[in-house]
Design a protein around this motif. Structure first.
Motif, PDB file in Angstrom:
ATOM      1  N   HIS A   7      78.313  58.226 101.158  1.00 12.80           N
ATOM      2  CA  HIS A   7      76.869  58.365 101.015  1.00 12.80           C
ATOM      3  C   HIS A   7      76.165  57.077 101.436  1.00 12.80           C
ATOM      4  CE1 HIS A   7      76.502  62.275  99.156  1.00 12.80           C
ATOM      5  NE2 HIS A   7      77.525  61.983  98.366  1.00 12.80           N
ATOM      6  N   ARG A  29      69.282  56.079 100.068  1.00 12.63           N
ATOM      7  CA  ARG A  29      68.070  56.839 100.369  1.00 12.63           C
ATOM      8  C   ARG A  29      66.856  56.019  99.932  1.00 12.63           C
ATOM      9  NH1 ARG A  29      71.462  59.570 103.209  1.00 12.63           N
ATOM     10  NH2 ARG A  29      72.597  61.248 102.185  1.00 12.63           N
ATOM     11  N   GLN A  35      73.169  59.338 108.403  1.00 16.48           N
ATOM     12  CA  GLN A  35      72.173  59.753 107.412  1.00 16.48           C
ATOM     13  C   GLN A  35      72.058  61.277 107.368  1.00 16.48           C
ATOM     14  OE1 GLN A  35      70.079  58.528 105.177  1.00 16.48           O
ATOM     15  NE2 GLN A  35      70.235  56.317 105.393  1.00 16.48           N
ATOM     16  N   ARG A  78      73.728  63.977 104.399  1.00 21.55           N
ATOM     17  CA  ARG A  78      72.799  64.823 103.640  1.00 21.55           C
ATOM     18  C   ARG A  78      73.264  66.275 103.665  1.00 21.55           C
ATOM     19  NH1 ARG A  78      67.479  62.688 102.662  1.00 21.55           N
ATOM     20  NH2 ARG A  78      67.297  60.547 103.408  1.00 21.55           N
ATOM     21  N   HIS A 128      77.684  66.519 101.885  1.00 19.49           N
ATOM     22  CA  HIS A 128      77.487  65.468 100.895  1.00 19.49           C
ATOM     23  C   HIS A 128      78.781  64.813 100.442  1.00 19.49           C
ATOM     24  CE1 HIS A 128      78.410  69.100  98.664  1.00 19.49           C
ATOM     25  NE2 HIS A 128      78.541  68.420  97.537  1.00 19.49           N
ATOM     26  N   LEU A 158      68.138  68.124 105.574  1.00 15.84           N
ATOM     27  CA  LEU A 158      67.691  67.227 104.515  1.00 15.84           C
ATOM     28  C   LEU A 158      68.038  67.721 103.123  1.00 15.84           C
ATOM     29  CD1 LEU A 158      64.174  66.240 105.914  1.00 15.84           C
ATOM     30  CD2 LEU A 158      66.346  65.056 106.176  1.00 15.84           C
TER      31      LEU A 158
END
Length: 823
Positions: free
Chosen positions: A48, A51, A174, A178, A181, A367
């Motif tokens: 990850h 954010r 990125q 998203r 995950h 997203l």
């Protein structure tokens, strides 16, 4: 018989994979179970990322690291040839334009054009014809070079800016994390081996040709991210020009994509240009990535290899223009493929939408999705030149006087190319990881009931996991999590749109909501069990008759014949072991006997299996279900049948639709039908039969499987094909039934269920799943034939009747191609 949990889901603690610059170090991860052996180390390579809304400071810190190029993010001291520097594109174009092959092609085309103009008398008025031709020659050469340079500029990848690729990596990571995950997982052992091979190849200036399977647009993104993270020179990705769309196309081209036409349309200059580009890449040791299947698989299983770009690679090495290249088959597996919904629409006959940036981003809802993880596995790389040498030696030893022993003969090249393609597919299957969603989808679609209880789902997933491993496959593991937890994670990823949950019952029960979409995940496991599925489908011809064990017993001869028939009609769908039908059949029977599914009756006679290893030496007389399998409700026998039945249904449907191609009368006896319209009406027929109960599986109307069935019919000579000369036709190919396969009509104009085609249909039907609407054969044949005839007459209403001047495709050429394809 259920295996113990210890035998089913091993609980290795995956070590961390720490990659910093060009140093790779393995050290213990955060979740450690010392008592469990480390038999399959793996690591989430892309974690990850911060954010902005969750942690603004960490987000800004991460951005600054990529902007400044701190540590491995700098991507400067990569393993491989220099890329991402100013002037890269100009250097590449100059090298391509200087290739002798391209220069010779331009010269040949120039001479052809001059001959045409000279015959047209364009130089007859000139006082000095030689000088006029010389001037014209220079004009044509200059024009062709300008065209070639323009095509080259639009084709090549443009690795110009190191800062750009850092930005691209950050942006892609990125978006990917998203959607997926749980990140990208790789095997530590395979990654270390890959880096070692890449280092050696870089010293020898040999290219690594990555050949991944193709199920999603995420495939090439994930491989690029892995190479970047490992400090390996990014490969040039061979991509279809359908993705060359505004904004995104330029981004991808600068990130490593090269554009290639879907069809070359006999364009000699473009073909030579592509070969020159491939030669330049391989001669200079640049890595390349190409999808062995061509397009994305809409069905979940591997597609047959496409030989276009593969033939360019082989020609580069075979001709000696390139010393060697290293082949690296790659398997990419997903908990959930983001495009499956659009795939189902396409398979049901809806046209594929044109690619555009808005759909590319919005279709994946990048997203907000939580699609689990991506697993990427690398087969041990191997030398293309060594492969070619081995194949040459094998052919020379087997057939020293054959045309195949000449490495430059067309037959030899075709054989080499096919062997290369299927070798790569076999290697991809060998390293593929079966994901939890594939296990769940397979279990749900191979049970007889409407749903399954939680305890039964766990039991069958554990059984299936054990069978996958027993067949040499790999099952994704989650650091020792119990099966129930893994199933819950898989169900969360699949979502209620695919698997329904009923909670207000004594036991939580799960149902397959969207069976068509779930079949995508089931098809990810079928390659492991295709031999068992063929045997069980052949045995089903007797089992479906009911009665006692004696009535359901099948002789080895009958079993061999039906397995051979099914193997033949599905040769375009599946990849079989290379040992041959008889040896494979014996091995499969012994395996099923060992698993307690069947009982074999043997004689004292020794079987002639050409001394094949791992086979029983005694001749098998007959095969039947074991008493234990009967006592267990045939659950394992049915499992194998459920894997193959949808494909049997689809092929049966395609064959039945051919009955509708029977000409209504003499005026249409020579008519040719548009093949696309024929396949579309087959889907319409299938949907009708499904809703009326004569087809058990809605996925039998799958467009891709029906297309493969029609290809089979062409290869078997059941239908004839030709290239349409009618410009207004939406398809370039037309078909009609071969005369000796065309059914007759009775005095009332109805199709008579007799003849070669009907016998072919009945042989397929022997292995179809028995349904309540299909027990009365006469009624079914009348009803199904009426519907097939009904949709067929609509085709003949728009049929093309050839004129005397139209030349049909030479069937001897078709037969020759069929023979070459089987070499």
């Amino acid at each position: 018989m259920s295996p113990s949990k210890a035998d089913v889901l091993p609980q290795p603690s995956a070590p961390d994979l720490d990659i910093l610059g060009d140093q790779v170090t393995i050290h213990p991860g955060g979740y450690v179970q010392p008592t469990v052996p480390e038999d399959a180390p793996e690591r989430n390579l892309v974690e990850h990322m911060a954010r902005f809304r969750e942690s603004p400071l960490d987000f800004l810190r991460e951005i600054s690291l990529y902007v400044s190029g701190t540590g491995w993010r700098a991507y400067e001291d990569v393993i491989g040839q220099p890329i991402y520097y100013a002037g890269f594109s100009d250097n590449m174009k100059a090298m391509i334009m200087r290739t002798p092959m391209l220069q010779q092609r331009i010269l040949d085309l120039t001479n052809k054009r001059l001959d045409v103009e000279e015959k047209a008398g364009l130089f007859s008025q000139a006082q000095d014809q030689a000088k006029a031709k010389s001037i014209r020659r220079g004009e044509i050469v200059s024009s062709l070079q300008e065209v070639a340079l323009g095509l080259t500029d639009g084709m090549i990848c443009k690795m110009e800016s190191n800062r750009f690729i850092r930005f691209a990596y950050y942006s892609a990571t990125q978006l990917l994390t998203r959607a997926y995950h749980q990140g990208i997982h790789v095997s530590s052992e395979e990654v270390l081996r890959l880096r070692s091979v890449v280092e050696t190849a870089a010293k020898n200036k040999h290219s690594i040709i990555f050949l991944p399977c193709h199920r999603s647009h995420v495939d090439y993104v994930s491989l690029q991210l892995i190479c970047y993270r490992l400090g390996i020179a990014l490969p040039t990705v061979v991509a279809g020009d359908n993705l060359k769309i505004p904004v995104l196309g330029s981004f991808l081209q600068h990130a490593g994509a090269m554009w290639i036409r879907r069809s070359f349309a006999n364009d000699a200059l473009y073909t030579t240009l592509v070969q020159s580009y491939m030669d330049t890449l391989l001669q200079n040791g640049f890595n390349v990535e190409c999808f062995i299947e061509g397009g994305r698989s809409r069905t979940g299983k591997l597609l047959s290899p496409k030989f276009g770009i593969l033939s360019f690679f082989m020609d580069s090495v075979l001709s000696g223009r390139v010393g060697d290249a290293i082949i690296c088959p790659v398997s990419t597996q997903y908990d959930k493929v983001v495009e499956t919904e659009s795939y189902i629409s396409e398979l049901l006959g809806q046209p594929k939408p044109q690619e555009n940036l808005k759909d590319f981003l919005s279709a994946s809802s990048v997203l907000s999705l939580k699609l689990g993880r991506v697993d990427v596995r690398f087969h041990e790389p191997w030398s293309l030149r060594s492969f070619i040498a081995e194949q040459r030696a094998r052919v020379s030893d087997a057939k020293p006087s054959s045309a195949l022993s000449d490495p430059l003969s067309p037959q030899s090249r075709i054989r080499l190319l096919r062997t290369l393609g299927y070798r790569v597919l076999s290697d991809i299957n060998a390293v593929s990881v079966v994901m939890p969603t594939a296990l769940i989808g397979t279990v749900l679609l191979t049970l007889r009931g409407r749903g399954v209880g939680k305890s039964e789902l766990i039991r069958r997933v554990e059984w299936l996991s054990a069978r996958v491993r027993a067949k040499g496959g790999r099952v994704a593991h989650f650091a020792g999590a119990p099966t129930s937890t893994i199933i819950e994670r898989g169900l969360d990823v699949l979502g209620p749109g695919l698997v329904g949950t009923i909670d207000d019952l004594p036991e939580t029960t799960y149902t397959a909501v969207d069976r068509f979409q779930l079949s995508f995940y089931r098809n990810m496991t079928i390659h492991l069990f295709i031999s068992e599925a063929l045997v069980c489908a052949a045995m089903y011809t007797k089992v479906k008759q009911g009665g006692g064990p004696d009535n359901q017993r099948i002789s080895f001869g009958a079993l061999y014949e039906q397995v051979g028939f099914l193997s033949s009609i599905f040769r375009g769908e599946f990849i079989y072991p290379t040992a041959g039908l008889l040896v494979n059949l014996h091995r499969t029977l012994l395996g099923l006997e060992s698993d307690g599914v069947i009982t074999l009756t043997r004689s004292d006679t020794r079987a002639d299996l050409n001394n094949a290893p791992n086979t029983d030496a005694h001749e098998i007389l007959s095969v039947e279900l074991s008493s234990m399998e009967r006592k267990n409700g045939r659950e394992n026998f049915d499992f194998y049948n459920f894997l193959l039945w949808p494909f049997i249904e689809s092929t049966w449907l395609g064959a039945v639709s051919l009955m509708g191609l029977t000409p209504p009368g003499p005026p249409q006896s020579d008519a040719w039908l548009d093949i696309r319209q024929a396949q579309e009406t087959t889907q319409t027929l299938g949907k009708t039969l499904y809703h009326q109960g004569d087809l058990s599986y809605f996925e039998a109307v799958n467009k891709e499987t029906l297309k493969n069935a029609y290809q089979l019919f062409v290869e078997e000579g059941i239908v004839l094909i030709r290239k349409s000369s009618i410009k207004s036709s939406p398809s370039t190919t037309a078909i009609r039934l071969a005369p000796d396969w065309t059914p007759q009509r009775d005095q009332f104009g109805s199709i008579v269920p007799e003849g070669r085609l009907w016998e072919f249909i009945e042989k397929i039907a022997k292995s179809r799943r028995e349904g309540k609407n299909r027990r009365d054969g006469a009624t079914v044949s009348t009803r199904v034939l009426r519907l097939a005839d009904l949709v067929g007459k609509d085709l003949f209403a728009t049929a093309v009747v050839p004129g005397d001047g139209e030349i049909l495709e030479d069937q001897r050429r078709r037969a020759k191609r069929k023979q070459e394809a089987r070499l």
